[in-house]
Design an enzyme around this catalytic site. Structure first.
Site, PDB file in Angstrom:
ATOM      1  N   PHE A 124       0.828  -1.204   0.000  1.00 13.60           N
ATOM      2  CA  PHE A 124       0.000   0.000   0.000  1.00 13.60           C
ATOM      3  C   PHE A 124       0.857   1.245   0.000  1.00 13.60           C
ATOM      4  CE2 PHE A 124      -2.875  -3.056   1.933  1.00 13.60           C
ATOM      5  CZ  PHE A 124      -4.054  -2.760   1.282  1.00 13.60           C
ATOM      6  N   ASP A 125       0.434   2.216  -0.769  1.00 11.47           N
ATOM      7  CA  ASP A 125       0.961   3.547  -0.555  1.00 11.47           C
ATOM      8  C   ASP A 125       0.124   4.074   0.608  1.00 11.47           C
ATOM      9  OD1 ASP A 125       2.217   6.042  -1.069  1.00 11.47           O
ATOM     10  OD2 ASP A 125       0.275   6.710  -1.813  1.00 11.47           O
ATOM     11  N   LYS A 126       0.744   4.816   1.540  1.00  9.21           N
ATOM     12  CA  LYS A 126      -0.017   5.186   2.746  1.00  9.21           C
ATOM     13  C   LYS A 126      -1.167   6.153   2.458  1.00  9.21           C
ATOM     14  CE  LYS A 126       1.669   8.163   5.707  1.00  9.21           C
ATOM     15  NZ  LYS A 126       0.710   9.270   5.819  1.00  9.21           N
ATOM     16  N   THR A 128      -4.846   5.563   0.754  1.00  9.64           N
ATOM     17  CA  THR A 128      -5.294   4.177   0.735  1.00  9.64           C
ATOM     18  C   THR A 128      -5.520   3.676   2.163  1.00  9.64           C
ATOM     19  OG1 THR A 128      -3.029   3.390   0.644  1.00  9.64           O
ATOM     20  CG2 THR A 128      -4.152   3.635  -1.432  1.00  9.64           C
TER      21      THR A 128
END
Lengths: 633, 72
Positions: free
Chosen positions: A303-305, A308
Site C-alpha cells: 500500500f501507498d499510505k 489508501t
C-alpha cells in the site's frame, strides 16, 4: 429465428403424438409424426449450420445435422426427433440462464438515464440525454436521475450513487460539489451544470470497461476456444474412425453427438462473466478474466499510505487550550482567520468549525499571509496569529514550557501541530492528522484470513508517521521517505522473490508502481480517469470492504471456473466411454450433454449473488445503525 | 472513419461471434468490427462514403440476428 420457440413446442407435441400412436400400434402414424418432428426442428439448426459453414466455421449445429441425417438413414426416427428437440430446447434454456448470469450488467445499463430537464432560452424542457451539450444547465428533482457529469450550481439534495460506487447509502451534496451520471436524486432539488456528456461520463466509461472486461478472456478460456476449433472437426474424424472399426453406424452417430464440446466451451467464460458482473454491481471493476485469475493468486499487498490506508484528507484530531481559553471560542477566532487562507492545514480548521456549527466571521483587519509559516489578523479587537513555531518566533511570542511539551507529544503521535496565539500568548494548539480509514484494520485482518501472507506499506511520508500507521494496523513492514522510483524498485524486488504482488495507490503519483505490480489497484473518489485506465482493479466506492470483496470474489470465480471445467471434461469422458461400451444411446446422450451445459451455467449463476457472509452481517448492522440515527434525529 | 454500435438480440452461441465478424470484415468500407458476446453488441468502424449504417444493419439481419438499436 423468430419462430424457434414455436418450432420447439411443435416438435415436442409431434413427438408425444408419435409415442402415443406407437403405443396404440399405429406404426405408420408414429413414423410420420416423428419424421415431421425431426424435419421441422432441423430447419433452424440446419440454417445455422449452413450459415456457419459458409463462413468456414465448424459449428456444433453441423455435427447435430450430420448425426440426424445418419439417424434418419438407419431409420431411428425416435432418436432423430428427440435429438433435434433436445438441442433446440437446450439452446432455449441456455439463453434463459445465460441472461441471468449477464443480468448484473443489464441492471447497470437499466440505471442509465434516458432523458433530463434542461434549461434552454430561459425555459426548462425535457430532452434526450444524447442531445445534452456541455455547459448546459440541468434541473433535477426528487426521484430524478443525474444524466451527465457536472457540478451543482445551486440547491442541496441527497443522492444514491450506487450505480457509480456500489454504495447504496445516500450522500448529501450541495453547491460546488461534483455529481456523476447514473446517480439518483433521493430527495431535494438541485440545478447543475453539465461538464461531461454522453460517452465521456464516468458512468458510460464504467459500462464500457465492464463490457470489455467481460470479453477479455482468461488464459483458460482462450485455450478452450482454440481447443474447440480443433476439437470439433476432430470429433468428426474420430466418429468416422469409430464407424470404420465397429462397422456400427449407430455407435458412430451417437459418438458424434455426445462429443460436442458445449459445456467445455461455455464453462470458463460464463464464470468470468458472472464474477465480473458481480464486482461491477458492488463498485469493483475487475478488468477481465486474466485479472480475475491473477488476483486470486495474490499473496502480498503493498500500500501507498496516503489515500489508501489513510483517508488522504487531514482532519483536526484534537484541540488543546491554555490560559482559560474555551475550545469553541478559540476555534471561532482561529477558523475565522484561517477562512482567508487557502493552505490545506488552515482549511481543516475551518472544516472543524463548520462541523461544530461555529460561526465564521468575515470582518478581518490587518490580514497578513506568511507563506510556509501561517497567517495573522485582527478580529473583535483581538490580535490573532496562527501558524508554526517559526511564525511565533517571528512575532516574538514565547512558547511556554507546558505548551511546548503538549506540542511535542502531539507530534510524536503523528500530528502536525498548529499554534494559535491571541493577544501575544499561545492559547491553543491544533493537532491535525491524516486519519487511518475506519475500515482498514478489520479489512486487512479479513484479507489475511482469505490468504494474504504479507502486507507492506510504502510511503513518501516521514519515518515517524509511517511507523505509527504501521504499528496501529499491525503491518508486516513499512518503508518511509521513498520516491516514486523507489516504490517501483521495491515492487519489482518483491516480484522477483516470487511473490504475487498487489499494489494499491491513489492512481496518480504511484502510477509506475501500479503498472509494474501483478495487480495494480487504484482507490479514489468516484473513479478518476487515470485510475480507470491504468489500474487492473478499480474500487469505485473508495472503501476497503470492496477490496476484501474483490479478493474473495476472485477466489470464488476461479474456483467456480475450475469446477465447471472438470465437470465438463468428466461428463464428456464418461459419455464417450458409455457410448463405446454400448451403454448410452443417442437420445439420452444428447440429454446428458444438454443437461451438463445448463448445469455449468447454473453453477456460474451462483457467482452473481456471491457475497462474503460476514460482510453481509456487517452491512446489515450498518443499516441498523443508520436506521437508529434516522429515528433518533 | 465513423463508429457505429449496434445492440443485437441476446447472443447465445460463441460461433455467432466469428460469423458476424467475418461477414462484416468482408464488407466493403468496414475497417474493423468487434462483437461483444456477453453484452450482445457489435462495434464497427467504417468509411461512410463506402457503406451506410442501414446496409450494415441489413447484413446482420440477413445472417439471422435481430438488431434492436443502433447508435452512431
Amino acid at each position: 429465428m423468430k419462430y424457434k420457440n414455436q418450432i420447439t413446442a411443435l416438435s415436442f407435441i409431434l413427438i408425444l403424438t408419435g409415442i402415443l400412436a406407437g403405443n396404440a400400434g399405429m406404426e405408420a402414424a408414429r413414423n410420420i409424426a416423428l419424421v415431421t418432428a425431426t424435419v421441422i426442428a432441423s430447419i433452424p439448426i440446419g440454417m445455422k449450420a449452413f450459415q456457419s459453414l459458409r463462413m468456414k466455421a465448424f459449428s456444433i449445429e453441423l455435427l447435430v445435422i450430420i448425426a440426424v441425417v445418419g439417424a434418419l438413414y438407419i431409420q431411428e426416427y425416435m432418436e432423430s426427433s428427440v435429438v433435434t428437440f433436445l438441442f433446440l430446447f437446450g439452446a432455449y434454456l441456455e439463453a434463459r440462464t445465460l441472461e441471468k448470469t449477464r443480468s448484473s450488467l443489464k441492471n447497470l445499463l437499466d440505471m442509465a438515464p434516458q432523458e433530463a430537464m434542461v434549461v434552454r432560452d430561459g425555459e426548462s424542457m425535457l430532452v434526450s440525454v444524447d442531445d445534452i451539450e456541455e455547459g448546459e444547465t440541468l434541473l433535477i428533482r426528487s426521484g430524478g436521475k443525474v444524466a451527465v457529469d457536472g457540478t451543482i450550481l445551486s440547491g442541496e439534495a441527497s443522492f444514491n450513487e450506487a450505480a457509480i460506487t456500489g454504495e447504496s447509502v445516500p450522500v448529501t451534496k450541495g453547491k460546488g460539489e461534483k455529481l456523476f451520471s447514473g446517480s439518483l436524486l433521493d430527495h431535494g432539488y438541485v440545478e447543475m451544470i453539465a461538464e461531461k456528456v454522453g460517452e465521456d461520463t464516468t458512468f458510460s466509461k464504467i459500462i464500457e470497461l465492464v463490457e470489455e472486461a467481460q470479453e477479455a478472456k482468461s488464459k483458460a478460456a482462450r485455450f478452450l476456444d482454440k481447443f474447440a476449433q480443433i476439437y470439433t472437426p476432430g470429433v468428426v474424424v474420430l466418429s468416422v474412425l469409430v464407424y470404420l472399426i465397429t462397422r456400427n453406424l449407430h455407435i458412430a452417430i451417437t459418438f458424434l453427438v455426445v462429443a460436442c464440446p458445449g459445456a467445455l466451451v461455455i464453462g470458463a467464460p460464463v464464470s468470468n462473466v458472472a464474477g465480473i458482473g458481480n464486482g461491477a454491481k458492488n463498485g469493483v471493476l475487475v478488468k477481465g478474466g486474466e485479472v480475475m485469475d491473477r488476483l486470486s493468486k495474490v499473496d502480498t499487498l503493498v500500500f501507498d499510505k496516503t489515500g489508501t490506508l489513510t483517508k488522504g484528507k487531514p482532519e483536526v484530531s484534537s484541540i488543546r487550550t491554555f490560559l482559560g481559553m474555551g475550545e469553541n471560542e478559540l476555534l471561532e477566532l482561529t477558523a475565522s482567520v484561517e477562512s482567508a487562507s487557502e493552505h490545506h492545514l488552515g482549511q481543516t480548521i475551518v472544516k472543524e468549525a463548520l462541523k461544530r456549527n461555529i460561526q465564521i466571521h468575515g470582518d478581518l483587519e490587518n490580514l497578513l499571509v506568511e507563506k510556509g509559516r501561517g497567517i495573522s489578523a485582527k478580529l473583535k479587537e483581538k490580535n490573532i496569529i496562527v501558524g508554526n513555531r517559526k511564525l511565533m518566533a517571528q512575532h516574538d511570542i514565547v512558547i511556554d514550557r507546558d505548551v511546548e511539551e503538549e506540542a511535542l507529544r502531539g507530534e510524536k503521535q503523528g500530528n502536525t501541530v498548529v499554534f494559535a496565539a491571541v493577544d501575544g500568548r499561545v492559547r491553543g494548539l491544533f493537532f491535525i492528522k491524516d486519519q487511518i480509514r475506519e475500515d482498514a484494520f478489520s479489512s486487512l485482518k479479513e484479507l489475511r484470513a482469505s490468504g494474504i501472507r504479507q502486507i507492506i506499506m510504502l510511503t513518501g511520508d516521514n519515518r515517524h508517521t509511517a511507523e505509527l500507521v504501521a504499528k496501529e494496523l499491525e503491518l508486516d513492514a513499512y518503508h518511509a521517505e521513498l520516491l516514486p522510483k523507489d516504490k517501483l524498485d521495491f515492487v519489482e524486488k518483491l516480484k522477483k522473490e516470487g511473490n504475487v504482488v498487489l499494489m494499491a495507490g491513489d492512481g496518480i503519483n504511484d502510477a509506475p508502481a501500479i503498472a509494474t505490480a501483478d495487480i495494480g489497484l487504484a482507490m479514489g473518489d468516484g473513479g478518476t480517469d487515470v485510475a480507470l485506465e491504468t489500474a487492473d482493479l478499480v474500487l469505485l466506492g473508495d472503501n476497503f470492504r470492496q477490496l476484501t470483496h474483490a479478493y474473495s470474489l476472485a477466489k470464488a470465480t476461479v474456483r467456480n471456473m475450475k469446477q465447471n471445467i472438470w465437470f465438463a471434461v468428466g461428463v464428456v469422458a464418461l459419455l464417450l466411454a458409455g457410448v463405446l461400451f454400448g451403454r448410452i444411446h443417442l437420445a439420452e446422450g444428447m440429454f446428458i450433454h444438454e443437461a451438463s451445459v445448463i448445469l455449468v451455467i447454473v453453477n456460474a449463476m451462483r457467482l452473481v449473488k456471491y457475497r462474503r457472509k460476514n460482510l453481509t452481517v456487517e452491512s446489515e448492522k450498518n443499516m441498523e445503525n443508520l436506521m437508529d440515527i434516522k429515528v433518533s434525529s | 472513419m465513423k463508429k457505429l454500435v449496434m445492440q443485437l438480440e441476446q447472443l447465445t452461441c460463441p460461433t455467432c461471434v466469428k460469423k458476424i465478424e467475418t461477414v462484416l470484415e468482408k464488407t466493403e468500407g468496414v475497417e474493423t468490427s468487434t462483437v461483444l458476446f456477453n453484452s450482445s453488441k457489435v462495434k464497427i468502424s467504417y468509411n461512410e462514403e463506402e457503406v451506410t449504417p442501414k446496409e450494415l444493419n441489413r447484413k446482420i439481419m440477413n445472417l439471422g440476428y435481430d438488431v434492436l438499436s443502433m447508435k452512431e
